[in-house]
Scaffold this motif. Structure first.
Motif, PDB file in Angstrom:
ATOM      1  N   LEU A  85     -21.314 -56.889  51.686  1.00 45.31           N
ATOM      2  CA  LEU A  85     -20.384 -57.837  51.083  1.00 45.31           C
ATOM      3  C   LEU A  85     -18.951 -57.573  51.508  1.00 45.31           C
ATOM      4  O   LEU A  85     -18.112 -58.447  51.451  1.00 45.31           O
ATOM      5  CB  LEU A  85     -20.503 -57.765  49.555  1.00 45.31           C
ATOM      6  N   GLY A  86     -18.675 -56.363  51.926  1.00 42.47           N
ATOM      7  CA  GLY A  86     -17.327 -56.026  52.346  1.00 42.47           C
ATOM      8  C   GLY A  86     -17.036 -56.467  53.761  1.00 42.47           C
ATOM      9  O   GLY A  86     -16.021 -56.097  54.321  1.00 42.47           O
ATOM     10  N   GLY A  87     -17.936 -57.226  54.353  1.00 39.09           N
ATOM     11  CA  GLY A  87     -17.684 -57.753  55.675  1.00 39.09           C
ATOM     12  C   GLY A  87     -18.458 -57.043  56.771  1.00 39.09           C
ATOM     13  O   GLY A  87     -18.313 -57.344  57.940  1.00 39.09           O
ATOM     14  N   VAL A  88     -19.289 -56.111  56.369  1.00 33.97           N
ATOM     15  CA  VAL A  88     -20.077 -55.398  57.357  1.00 33.97           C
ATOM     16  C   VAL A  88     -21.553 -55.502  56.969  1.00 33.97           C
ATOM     17  O   VAL A  88     -21.917 -55.275  55.829  1.00 33.97           O
ATOM     18  CB  VAL A  88     -19.657 -53.917  57.414  1.00 33.97           C
ATOM     19  N   THR A  89     -22.377 -55.859  57.916  1.00 36.91           N
ATOM     20  CA  THR A  89     -23.815 -56.006  57.613  1.00 36.91           C
ATOM     21  C   THR A  89     -24.496 -54.657  57.615  1.00 36.91           C
ATOM     22  O   THR A  89     -23.897 -53.633  57.923  1.00 36.91           O
ATOM     23  CB  THR A  89     -24.503 -56.897  58.664  1.00 36.91           C
ATOM     24  N   LEU A  90     -25.751 -54.685  57.317  1.00 38.88           N
ATOM     25  CA  LEU A  90     -26.551 -53.460  57.302  1.00 38.88           C
ATOM     26  C   LEU A  90     -26.536 -52.761  58.653  1.00 38.88           C
ATOM     27  O   LEU A  90     -26.637 -51.563  58.748  1.00 38.88           O
ATOM     28  CB  LEU A  90     -27.991 -53.798  56.906  1.00 38.88           C
ATOM     29  N   GLY A 107     -24.125 -52.924  60.705  1.00 40.29           N
ATOM     30  CA  GLY A 107     -22.768 -52.601  61.098  1.00 40.29           C
ATOM     31  C   GLY A 107     -22.038 -53.700  61.832  1.00 40.29           C
ATOM     32  O   GLY A 107     -20.936 -53.491  62.336  1.00 40.29           O
ATOM     33  N   HIS A 108     -22.633 -54.865  61.906  1.00 39.61           N
ATOM     34  CA  HIS A 108     -21.969 -55.976  62.583  1.00 39.61           C
ATOM     35  C   HIS A 108     -20.977 -56.643  61.642  1.00 39.61           C
ATOM     36  O   HIS A 108     -21.295 -56.891  60.485  1.00 39.61           O
ATOM     37  CB  HIS A 108     -22.992 -57.009  63.063  1.00 39.61           C
ATOM     38  N   PRO A 109     -19.828 -56.841  62.160  1.00 41.05           N
ATOM     39  CA  PRO A 109     -18.804 -57.443  61.282  1.00 41.05           C
ATOM     40  C   PRO A 109     -19.138 -58.880  60.928  1.00 41.05           C
ATOM     41  O   PRO A 109     -19.683 -59.616  61.747  1.00 41.05           O
ATOM     42  CB  PRO A 109     -17.534 -57.361  62.136  1.00 41.05           C
ATOM     43  N   VAL A 110     -18.874 -59.197  59.716  1.00 41.08           N
ATOM     44  CA  VAL A 110     -19.069 -60.576  59.251  1.00 41.08           C
ATOM     45  C   VAL A 110     -17.729 -61.082  58.723  1.00 41.08           C
ATOM     46  O   VAL A 110     -17.098 -60.409  57.923  1.00 41.08           O
ATOM     47  CB  VAL A 110     -20.101 -60.639  58.111  1.00 41.08           C
ATOM     48  N   THR A 111     -17.358 -62.197  59.203  1.00 43.44           N
ATOM     49  CA  THR A 111     -16.064 -62.748  58.755  1.00 43.44           C
ATOM     50  C   THR A 111     -16.279 -63.666  57.568  1.00 43.44           C
ATOM     51  O   THR A 111     -17.147 -64.517  57.570  1.00 43.44           O
ATOM     52  CB  THR A 111     -15.398 -63.534  59.895  1.00 43.44           C
ATOM     53  N   LEU A 112     -15.508 -63.432  56.608  1.00 39.39           N
ATOM     54  CA  LEU A 112     -15.653 -64.199  55.380  1.00 39.39           C
ATOM     55  C   LEU A 112     -15.424 -65.696  55.526  1.00 39.39           C
ATOM     56  O   LEU A 112     -16.027 -66.463  54.797  1.00 39.39           O
ATOM     57  CB  LEU A 112     -14.741 -63.635  54.303  1.00 39.39           C
ATOM     58  N   ALA A 165     -25.505 -69.402  45.421  1.00 38.51           N
ATOM     59  CA  ALA A 165     -24.924 -69.863  46.676  1.00 38.51           C
ATOM     60  C   ALA A 165     -24.558 -68.687  47.564  1.00 38.51           C
ATOM     61  O   ALA A 165     -24.894 -68.648  48.763  1.00 38.51           O
ATOM     62  CB  ALA A 165     -23.684 -70.710  46.367  1.00 38.51           C
ATOM     63  N   LEU A 166     -23.897 -67.727  46.942  1.00 37.66           N
ATOM     64  CA  LEU A 166     -23.499 -66.548  47.705  1.00 37.66           C
ATOM     65  C   LEU A 166     -24.717 -65.796  48.241  1.00 37.66           C
ATOM     66  O   LEU A 166     -24.749 -65.346  49.389  1.00 37.66           O
ATOM     67  CB  LEU A 166     -22.681 -65.625  46.795  1.00 37.66           C
ATOM     68  N   PHE A 167     -25.749 -65.731  47.411  1.00 39.08           N
ATOM     69  CA  PHE A 167     -26.967 -65.039  47.785  1.00 39.08           C
ATOM     70  C   PHE A 167     -27.599 -65.671  49.020  1.00 39.08           C
ATOM     71  O   PHE A 167     -27.971 -64.997  49.990  1.00 39.08           O
ATOM     72  CB  PHE A 167     -27.942 -65.094  46.595  1.00 39.08           C
ATOM     73  N   ASN A 168     -27.672 -67.001  49.006  1.00 34.12           N
ATOM     74  CA  ASN A 168     -28.261 -67.711  50.141  1.00 34.12           C
ATOM     75  C   ASN A 168     -27.469 -67.483  51.416  1.00 34.12           C
ATOM     76  O   ASN A 168     -28.038 -67.286  52.498  1.00 34.12           O
ATOM     77  CB  ASN A 168     -28.339 -69.213  49.843  1.00 34.12           C
ATOM     78  N   VAL A 169     -26.197 -67.524  51.255  1.00 38.00           N
ATOM     79  CA  VAL A 169     -25.347 -67.343  52.436  1.00 38.00           C
ATOM     80  C   VAL A 169     -25.523 -65.947  53.017  1.00 38.00           C
ATOM     81  O   VAL A 169     -25.680 -65.762  54.232  1.00 38.00           O
ATOM     82  CB  VAL A 169     -23.856 -67.581  52.054  1.00 38.00           C
ATOM     83  N   LEU A 170     -25.524 -64.985  52.121  1.00 35.60           N
ATOM     84  CA  LEU A 170     -25.684 -63.603  52.580  1.00 35.60           C
ATOM     85  C   LEU A 170     -27.050 -63.394  53.252  1.00 35.60           C
ATOM     86  O   LEU A 170     -27.179 -62.685  54.258  1.00 35.60           O
ATOM     87  CB  LEU A 170     -25.516 -62.637  51.398  1.00 35.60           C
ATOM     88  N   CYS A 171     -28.043 -64.024  52.688  1.00 36.17           N
ATOM     89  CA  CYS A 171     -29.386 -63.947  53.293  1.00 36.17           C
ATOM     90  C   CYS A 171     -29.363 -64.512  54.703  1.00 36.17           C
ATOM     91  O   CYS A 171     -29.958 -63.934  55.638  1.00 36.17           O
ATOM     92  CB  CYS A 171     -30.397 -64.724  52.449  1.00 36.17           C
ATOM     93  N   GLU A 172     -28.688 -65.626  54.807  1.00 36.38           N
ATOM     94  CA  GLU A 172     -28.643 -66.285  56.116  1.00 36.38           C
ATOM     95  C   GLU A 172     -27.922 -65.415  57.143  1.00 36.38           C
ATOM     96  O   GLU A 172     -28.377 -65.264  58.286  1.00 36.38           O
ATOM     97  CB  GLU A 172     -27.908 -67.630  55.972  1.00 36.38           C
ATOM     98  N   ILE A 173     -26.819 -64.850  56.682  1.00 36.09           N
ATOM     99  CA  ILE A 173     -26.061 -63.986  57.594  1.00 36.09           C
ATOM    100  C   ILE A 173     -26.919 -62.788  58.028  1.00 36.09           C
ATOM    101  O   ILE A 173     -26.975 -62.423  59.197  1.00 36.09           O
ATOM    102  CB  ILE A 173     -24.774 -63.495  56.903  1.00 36.09           C
ATOM    103  N   LYS A 174     -27.572 -62.228  57.049  1.00 40.24           N
ATOM    104  CA  LYS A 174     -28.410 -61.060  57.320  1.00 40.24           C
ATOM    105  C   LYS A 174     -29.522 -61.407  58.319  1.00 40.24           C
ATOM    106  O   LYS A 174     -29.829 -60.645  59.244  1.00 40.24           O
ATOM    107  CB  LYS A 174     -29.020 -60.589  56.002  1.00 40.24           C
ATOM    108  N   GLU A 175     -30.086 -62.577  58.083  1.00 35.02           N
ATOM    109  CA  GLU A 175     -31.153 -63.058  58.951  1.00 35.02           C
ATOM    110  C   GLU A 175     -30.663 -63.203  60.384  1.00 35.02           C
ATOM    111  O   GLU A 175     -31.345 -62.838  61.343  1.00 35.02           O
ATOM    112  CB  GLU A 175     -31.663 -64.394  58.421  1.00 35.02           C
ATOM    113  N   THR A 209     -28.140 -61.828  61.835  1.00 36.35           N
ATOM    114  CA  THR A 209     -27.563 -60.648  62.494  1.00 36.35           C
ATOM    115  C   THR A 209     -28.570 -59.498  62.568  1.00 36.35           C
ATOM    116  O   THR A 209     -29.302 -59.351  63.542  1.00 36.35           O
ATOM    117  CB  THR A 209     -26.292 -60.186  61.761  1.00 36.35           C
ATOM    118  N   GLY A 210     -28.554 -58.715  61.543  1.00 37.39           N
ATOM    119  CA  GLY A 210     -29.338 -57.465  61.579  1.00 37.39           C
ATOM    120  C   GLY A 210     -30.790 -57.616  61.874  1.00 37.39           C
ATOM    121  O   GLY A 210     -31.313 -57.028  62.833  1.00 37.39           O
ATOM    122  N   LEU A 211     -31.490 -58.433  61.145  1.00 37.28           N
ATOM    123  CA  LEU A 211     -32.947 -58.498  61.273  1.00 37.28           C
ATOM    124  C   LEU A 211     -33.403 -59.144  62.561  1.00 37.28           C
ATOM    125  O   LEU A 211     -34.471 -58.841  63.066  1.00 37.28           O
ATOM    126  CB  LEU A 211     -33.533 -59.236  60.070  1.00 37.28           C
TER     127      LEU A 211
END
Length: 466
Positions: free
Chosen positions: A11-16, A18-23, A75-85, A87-89
DNA sequence: GCTCATGATTTACC
DNA sequence: GGTAAATCATGAGC
């Protein structure tokens, strides 16, 4: 606490990973009106999450509940899931499902063939059969077979127990992880797809362990089989009686020492009978074949060395035959009391001889004596090995130095001593030594009327068939 | 431990 | 497939 930290990292802008995520990405998906209120909400949530570790467990639980109930959470949860999907995974995608490993298939096939996996019928009987066939062992060594089967059965049992344990552990662990992830998915971005992927990873890990188990089992079976074969490969000397039986046959069929299959079986049986009186072992047909193979080649290589042995068996055979003839003559005389006693007579005591020399002397007297014509039916071969039937006239038992074979020279000697000529070849008594000048046993024709003296009611007529 | 005897295996040939 | 020949490997005697 780890999960909280991870969540903070994400949530602080870094994925699992370590890839940066821009808010700003979040803005596009947060569904807010963009007037800054949504941004502030998210900022609040993040702040709350960031400070969650500093709070007590009760406080954290309360905050957690509050966050879960927050209107922005889905909403936030879905977005974070999408980002995670995205990037990292995605980076790990494709690495986790490699279950159709050919090596695993090979191991499976091997275990199936060895009778460890699959249906229990026979419990590796095919492997035993293959192993025994490979070394030419008959079905008569049941002790080793049962040993092998027992060991194989043990391996099979251990294998199945371990396999079951692994499967159970895999299921339990999968269920546990799934529950954990579902639970966690309330507070951190874990999609069902990710859970599924995690399950796959777990299965993969366990299948790797299973493969190691299979590999170890295969190795164990191979070692067992190797030991089983080695044990069979171990040489064990035949008993004296068995060797005697084989030697008797060999020297009484010296012109053509190639026993037929039936003869081999008969000899194997005979050896088994004699052996069973001494050692707890049996002799198979293939062993008889081996023995004759070895004997032929070794005899041929060094005839002089075997001469004494040949004499011994020839004499023994002759005595037996003479004994039989004597019995027949006596029988004949008994049946016809008027028969003159001037013919050849023998008594039992005449044959109570032990020493080879005595036997040879007896034979000598039989041939050179004044008793006239004497016929030893079926002793043609053995005559070929008699040295010095007439003492000086015999050319010795040496291997001929020239092209003349020992058989020929012996025949010559006998001819001289007995006054036989080469014309004797037509005589059923004479069986030409089949070892020719090249040391090859050519097809010596043993007359069908010639019966080996050792052949009784259970006689083996392989020689004549050859 | 060395040597020899001997059963078993392997390879090539027919 | 059976055999010869070479070879290996092991048992037994010393």
């Amino acid at each position: 606490m780890d999960e909280h930290r991870r969540m903070m990292q994400t949530l602080g802008g870094v994925t699992l990973t370590g890839h940066p995520v821009t808010l700003p990405v979040l803005h596009a998906h947060d569904g807010t009106d963009g007037d800054g209120r949504g941004k502030q909400d998210i900022g609040d949530i993040l702040h709350q999450i960031m400070t969650i570790t500093d709070q007590s467990l009760d406080e954290a639980q309360a905050k957690k509940h509050g966050l879960n109930c927050h209107r922005m959470k889905p909403a936030l949860f879905n977005v974070l899931c999408e980002i995670k999907e995205k990037t990292g995974l995605s980076i790990r995608g494709g690495q986790d499902d490699d279950l159709s490993d050919p090596q695993l298939m090979r191991l499976d096939n091997m275990l199936l063939a060895e009778g460890v996996s699959g249906p229990e019928k026979g419990s590796g009987a095919a492997a035993v059969a293959a192993a025994t066939a490979a070394v030419g062992i008959g079905a008569d060594n049941s002790i080793e077979h049962s040993d092998y089967r027992a060991k194989l059965s043990q391996i099979r049992q251990i294998y199945h127990t371990e396999l079951e344990k692994y499967e159970q552990a895999c299921n339990e662990f999968t269920t546990h992880v799934m529950n954990l992830l579902r639970e966690q998915s309330r507070t951190r971005p874990i999609s069902p797809k990710e859970i599924e992927r995690m399950v796959n990873i777990i299965h993969h890990k366990f299948s790797t362990i299973q493969m190691q188990l299979k590999q170890s089992t295969c190795e164990a079976v191979m070692i067992l089989r190797s030991r089983f074969l080695d044990a069979r490969r171990k040489r064990r000397n035949f008993s004296k009686q068995a060797t005697e039986v084989l030697n008797e046959y060999f020297y009484s069929h010296l012109s053509n020492p190639y026993p037929s299959e039936e003869a081999k079986e008969e000899l194997a049986k005979k050896c088994a009978i004699t052996v069973s009186q001494g050692k707890a072992s049996t002799i198979t047909v293939s062993q008889v074949s081996n023995w004759f193979g070895n004997k032929r080649i070794r005899y041929k290589k060094n005839i002089s060395k075997f001469q004494e042995e040949a004499n011994l068996y020839a004499a023994k055979t002759a005595v037996t035959a003479a004994h039989a003839v004597a019995a027949a003559v006596q029988n004949s005389q008994a049946n016809s009391p008027t028969t003159p006693s001037s013919g050849f007579q023998m008594k039992d005591e005449d044959f109570q001889l032990d020493a080879t020399e005595d036997k040879n002397n007896l034979l000598n007297s039989m041939f050179t004596g004044s008793s006239g014509a004497y016929s030893l039916t079926g002793s043609g071969d053995m005559f070929m090995n008699l040295p010095g039937l007439n003492g000086s006239s015999y050319q010795s038992a040496q291997v001929p130095s020239t092209g003349q074979t020992q058989g020929e020279s012996t025949h010559h000697s006998i001819s001289q001593s007995l006054g036989y000529s080469d014309g004797l070849r037509g005589n059923p008594l004479y069986s030409p030594h089949a070892l020719n000048g090249n040391g090859v046993w050519h097809d010596a024709v043993t007359p069908s009327s010639v019966t080996s003296p050792i052949e009784g009611a259970n006689s083996v007529h392989s020689d004549t068939s050859n």
